[in-house]
Motif scaffolding. Structure first.
Motif, PDB file in Angstrom:
ATOM      1  N   MET A 200       0.832  -1.204   0.000  1.00 21.51           N
ATOM      2  CA  MET A 200       0.000   0.000   0.000  1.00 21.51           C
ATOM      3  C   MET A 200       0.869   1.257   0.000  1.00 21.51           C
ATOM      4  O   MET A 200       0.609   2.211  -0.741  1.00 21.51           O
ATOM      5  CB  MET A 200      -0.925   0.001   1.218  1.00 21.51           C
ATOM      6  CG  MET A 200      -2.044  -1.019   1.160  1.00 21.51           C
ATOM      7  SD  MET A 200      -2.983  -1.119   2.706  1.00 21.51           S
ATOM      8  CE  MET A 200      -3.712   0.523   2.767  1.00 21.51           C
ATOM      9  N   VAL A 201       1.901   1.247   0.844  1.00 21.16           N
ATOM     10  CA  VAL A 201       2.787   2.410   0.943  1.00 21.16           C
ATOM     11  C   VAL A 201       3.554   2.614  -0.360  1.00 21.16           C
ATOM     12  O   VAL A 201       3.699   3.762  -0.838  1.00 21.16           O
ATOM     13  CB  VAL A 201       3.760   2.241   2.133  1.00 21.16           C
ATOM     14  CG1 VAL A 201       4.874   3.288   2.064  1.00 21.16           C
ATOM     15  CG2 VAL A 201       3.012   2.364   3.450  1.00 21.16           C
ATOM     16  N   ILE A 202       4.050   1.528  -0.948  1.00 25.98           N
ATOM     17  CA  ILE A 202       4.768   1.622  -2.228  1.00 25.98           C
ATOM     18  C   ILE A 202       3.851   2.189  -3.307  1.00 25.98           C
ATOM     19  O   ILE A 202       4.250   3.049  -4.106  1.00 25.98           O
ATOM     20  CB  ILE A 202       5.302   0.241  -2.665  1.00 25.98           C
ATOM     21  CG1 ILE A 202       6.442  -0.202  -1.748  1.00 25.98           C
ATOM     22  CG2 ILE A 202       5.793   0.297  -4.105  1.00 25.98           C
ATOM     23  CD1 ILE A 202       7.655   0.700  -1.761  1.00 25.98           C
ATOM     24  N   THR A 203       2.593   1.738  -3.330  1.00 22.40           N
ATOM     25  CA  THR A 203       1.626   2.228  -4.314  1.00 22.40           C
ATOM     26  C   THR A 203       1.381   3.723  -4.139  1.00 22.40           C
ATOM     27  O   THR A 203       1.362   4.492  -5.111  1.00 22.40           O
ATOM     28  CB  THR A 203       0.295   1.469  -4.196  1.00 22.40           C
ATOM     29  OG1 THR A 203       0.524   0.071  -4.387  1.00 22.40           O
ATOM     30  CG2 THR A 203      -0.706   1.973  -5.224  1.00 22.40           C
ATOM     31  N   LEU A 204       1.206   4.163  -2.893  1.00 17.95           N
ATOM     32  CA  LEU A 204       0.993   5.584  -2.609  1.00 17.95           C
ATOM     33  C   LEU A 204       2.218   6.410  -2.985  1.00 17.95           C
ATOM     34  O   LEU A 204       2.093   7.525  -3.495  1.00 17.95           O
ATOM     35  CB  LEU A 204       0.661   5.783  -1.127  1.00 17.95           C
ATOM     36  CG  LEU A 204      -0.708   5.292  -0.663  1.00 17.95           C
ATOM     37  CD1 LEU A 204      -0.824   5.386   0.854  1.00 17.95           C
ATOM     38  CD2 LEU A 204      -1.817   6.096  -1.332  1.00 17.95           C
ATOM     39  N   THR A 205       3.406   5.858  -2.730  1.00 15.56           N
ATOM     40  CA  THR A 205       4.645   6.560  -3.065  1.00 15.56           C
ATOM     41  C   THR A 205       4.757   6.765  -4.577  1.00 15.56           C
ATOM     42  O   THR A 205       5.084   7.859  -5.051  1.00 15.56           O
ATOM     43  CB  THR A 205       5.866   5.775  -2.559  1.00 15.56           C
ATOM     44  OG1 THR A 205       5.778   5.604  -1.142  1.00 15.56           O
ATOM     45  CG2 THR A 205       7.160   6.521  -2.889  1.00 15.56           C
ATOM     46  N   LEU A 206       4.492   5.715  -5.336  1.00 15.24           N
ATOM     47  CA  LEU A 206       4.544   5.818  -6.791  1.00 15.24           C
ATOM     48  C   LEU A 206       3.484   6.780  -7.320  1.00 15.24           C
ATOM     49  O   LEU A 206       3.736   7.550  -8.254  1.00 15.24           O
ATOM     50  CB  LEU A 206       4.359   4.434  -7.419  1.00 15.24           C
ATOM     51  CG  LEU A 206       5.476   3.415  -7.142  1.00 15.24           C
ATOM     52  CD1 LEU A 206       5.111   2.055  -7.730  1.00 15.24           C
ATOM     53  CD2 LEU A 206       6.800   3.896  -7.718  1.00 15.24           C
ATOM     54  N   LEU A 207       2.307   6.739  -6.703  1.00 10.06           N
ATOM     55  CA  LEU A 207       1.237   7.654  -7.103  1.00 10.06           C
ATOM     56  C   LEU A 207       1.641   9.099  -6.851  1.00 10.06           C
ATOM     57  O   LEU A 207       1.421   9.983  -7.695  1.00 10.06           O
ATOM     58  CB  LEU A 207      -0.044   7.328  -6.339  1.00 10.06           C
ATOM     59  CG  LEU A 207      -1.260   8.219  -6.632  1.00 10.06           C
ATOM     60  CD1 LEU A 207      -1.667   8.096  -8.103  1.00 10.06           C
ATOM     61  CD2 LEU A 207      -2.423   7.835  -5.730  1.00 10.06           C
ATOM     62  N   GLY A 208       2.250   9.341  -5.688  1.00  9.53           N
ATOM     63  CA  GLY A 208       2.707  10.690  -5.357  1.00  9.53           C
ATOM     64  C   GLY A 208       3.756  11.190  -6.336  1.00  9.53           C
ATOM     65  O   GLY A 208       3.719  12.352  -6.754  1.00  9.53           O
ATOM     66  N   LYS A 209       4.691  10.320  -6.713  1.00  8.59           N
ATOM     67  CA  LYS A 209       5.731  10.714  -7.666  1.00  8.59           C
ATOM     68  C   LYS A 209       5.138  11.010  -9.039  1.00  8.59           C
ATOM     69  O   LYS A 209       5.593  11.925  -9.732  1.00  8.59           O
ATOM     70  CB  LYS A 209       6.783   9.605  -7.766  1.00  8.59           C
ATOM     71  CG  LYS A 209       7.659   9.476  -6.517  1.00  8.59           C
ATOM     72  CD  LYS A 209       8.712   8.391  -6.684  1.00  8.59           C
ATOM     73  CE  LYS A 209       9.603   8.307  -5.455  1.00  8.59           C
ATOM     74  NZ  LYS A 209      10.629   7.239  -5.573  1.00  8.59           N
ATOM     75  N   ALA A 210       4.114  10.237  -9.420  1.00  5.10           N
ATOM     76  CA  ALA A 210       3.466  10.467 -10.709  1.00  5.10           C
ATOM     77  C   ALA A 210       2.768  11.825 -10.720  1.00  5.10           C
ATOM     78  O   ALA A 210       2.829  12.561 -11.723  1.00  5.10           O
ATOM     79  CB  ALA A 210       2.462   9.353 -10.994  1.00  5.10           C
ATOM     80  N   VAL A 211       2.107  12.167  -9.616  1.00  3.70           N
ATOM     81  CA  VAL A 211       1.436  13.474  -9.517  1.00  3.70           C
ATOM     82  C   VAL A 211       2.463  14.605  -9.566  1.00  3.70           C
ATOM     83  O   VAL A 211       2.252  15.624 -10.228  1.00  3.70           O
ATOM     84  CB  VAL A 211       0.603  13.556  -8.226  1.00  3.70           C
ATOM     85  CG1 VAL A 211       0.049  14.965  -8.027  1.00  3.70           C
ATOM     86  CG2 VAL A 211      -0.540  12.548  -8.268  1.00  3.70           C
ATOM     87  N   GLU A 212       3.600  14.416  -8.886  1.00  2.00           N
ATOM     88  CA  GLU A 212       4.658  15.437  -8.903  1.00  2.00           C
ATOM     89  C   GLU A 212       5.183  15.656 -10.312  1.00  2.00           C
ATOM     90  O   GLU A 212       5.376  16.800 -10.747  1.00  2.00           O
ATOM     91  CB  GLU A 212       5.811  15.007  -7.983  1.00  2.00           C
ATOM     92  CG  GLU A 212       5.514  15.120  -6.503  1.00  2.00           C
ATOM     93  CD  GLU A 212       6.709  14.692  -5.673  1.00  2.00           C
ATOM     94  OE1 GLU A 212       7.837  15.174  -5.952  1.00  2.00           O
ATOM     95  OE2 GLU A 212       6.537  13.868  -4.763  1.00  2.00           O
ATOM     96  N   ARG A 213       5.424  14.566 -11.035  1.00  3.35           N
ATOM     97  CA  ARG A 213       5.933  14.695 -12.409  1.00  3.35           C
ATOM     98  C   ARG A 213       4.923  15.412 -13.287  1.00  3.35           C
ATOM     99  O   ARG A 213       5.300  16.254 -14.119  1.00  3.35           O
ATOM    100  CB  ARG A 213       6.253  13.317 -12.985  1.00  3.35           C
ATOM    101  CG  ARG A 213       7.487  12.651 -12.415  1.00  3.35           C
ATOM    102  CD  ARG A 213       7.922  11.483 -13.277  1.00  3.35           C
ATOM    103  NE  ARG A 213       6.907  10.439 -13.296  1.00  3.35           N
ATOM    104  CZ  ARG A 213       6.855   9.428 -12.446  1.00  3.35           C
ATOM    105  NH1 ARG A 213       7.779   9.318 -11.498  1.00  3.35           N
ATOM    106  NH2 ARG A 213       5.914   8.506 -12.535  1.00  3.35           N
ATOM    107  N   ARG A 214       3.655  15.106 -13.116  1.00  2.00           N
ATOM    108  CA  ARG A 214       2.629  15.741 -13.913  1.00  2.00           C
ATOM    109  C   ARG A 214       2.557  17.246 -13.623  1.00  2.00           C
ATOM    110  O   ARG A 214       2.389  18.054 -14.551  1.00  2.00           O
ATOM    111  CB  ARG A 214       1.271  15.092 -13.625  1.00  2.00           C
ATOM    112  CG  ARG A 214       0.134  15.620 -14.490  1.00  2.00           C
ATOM    113  CD  ARG A 214      -1.162  14.884 -14.216  1.00  2.00           C
ATOM    114  NE  ARG A 214      -2.225  15.358 -15.060  1.00  2.00           N
ATOM    115  CZ  ARG A 214      -2.478  14.968 -16.286  1.00  2.00           C
ATOM    116  NH1 ARG A 214      -1.680  14.053 -16.842  1.00  2.00           N
ATOM    117  NH2 ARG A 214      -3.480  15.448 -16.979  1.00  2.00           N
ATOM    118  N   MET A 215       2.705  17.604 -12.362  1.00  3.97           N
ATOM    119  CA  MET A 215       2.650  19.009 -11.990  1.00  3.97           C
ATOM    120  C   MET A 215       3.875  19.750 -12.500  1.00  3.97           C
ATOM    121  O   MET A 215       3.791  20.919 -12.883  1.00  3.97           O
ATOM    122  CB  MET A 215       2.527  19.151 -10.468  1.00  3.97           C
ATOM    123  CG  MET A 215       1.189  18.654  -9.920  1.00  3.97           C
ATOM    124  SD  MET A 215       0.985  18.939  -8.153  1.00  3.97           S
ATOM    125  CE  MET A 215       0.758  20.712  -8.143  1.00  3.97           C
TER     126      MET A 215
END
Length: 219
Positions: A200-215
């Motif tokens: 779960m934590v790994i999934t959230l971490t990857l999701l957060g990085k994806a949002v950062e890259r998009r921004m």
């Protein structure tokens, strides 16, 4: 040491059902904590001193005491304070949102303070109302800068949610413990619970990085 993970495979769907319980608590608490954190952060930078004092005092209390203590005070203390027993699920959301609000308020305050003061001065010179200036100009920039810190808080909240097992909420940890009690063997189901939290934590971490890259691409 005799370990047998295979005997717990039939119980894995039962443990996995706790993911939904955990996510419901975490998501609702995160949203409430975020809203409360914004309010507290605005209090902290307000020129009205009593609001700043209240926000600082609140933050010091909730950051200076263990989350599990806050959870137990709300749950076990509710009959004395309110005259009725707060439901475990409600107590978990209340304690997590109140605690998260304290941490998020500091994150947002730091983000606001990092914005060039010239922007606020220019907006004020143009006659932009304070509320509109904060909502349309300052907060969007601050939130963009503090997104990694907010994601870290959300991840921490996800891991810390395991303490709700102490008040009987049927989350991942509680279900793993029950399975262990059924088989008189706790190591394997707790390891499975740990793997679930880790994924779960790994999934959230990857999701957060994806949002950062998009921004970053939208800059």
């Amino acid at each position: 040491m005799d370990l047998d993970f295979m005997q717990f495979i039939p119980s894995l769907p039962y443990i996995l059902k706790g993911i939904l319980v955990t996510l419901k608590i975490v998501v609702i608490a995160a949203v409430l904590g975020f809203v409360f954190g914004i309010i507290l952060s605005l209090f902290k930078i307000s020129k009205v001193k009593i609001l700043g004092w209240f926000a600082d005092f609140y933050t010091s209390i909730f950051r200076g005491t263990p989350l599990v203590l806050q959870l137990m005070i709300i749950y076990f203390g509710s009959p004395q304070i309110f005259g009725f027993q707060v439901e475990p699920y409600t107590a978990a959301i209340l304690s997590f949102s109140l605690n998260s609000g304290a941490y998020i308020s500091e994150i947002i305050r730091a983000g606001i303070m990092a914005i060039d003061k010239g922007q606020q001065e220019a907006a004020m010179a143009l006659g932009v109302p304070y509320g509109k200036m904060m909502w349309d100009l300052i907060l969007p920039q601050a939130l963009k800068n503090i997104l990694p810190a907010l994601m870290n808080e959300f991840i921490s909240l996800t891991k810390e949610s395991a303490i709700v097992t102490t008040i009987g909420v049927m989350d991942i940890m509680r279900r793993a413990y029950q399975v262990g009690a059924q088989y008189y063997s706790y190591f394997e189901p707790l390891i499975l619970a740990g793997i679930i939290y880790y994924l779960m934590v790994i999934t959230l971490t990857l999701l957060g990085k994806a949002v950062e890259r998009r921004m970053r691409r939208s800059d």
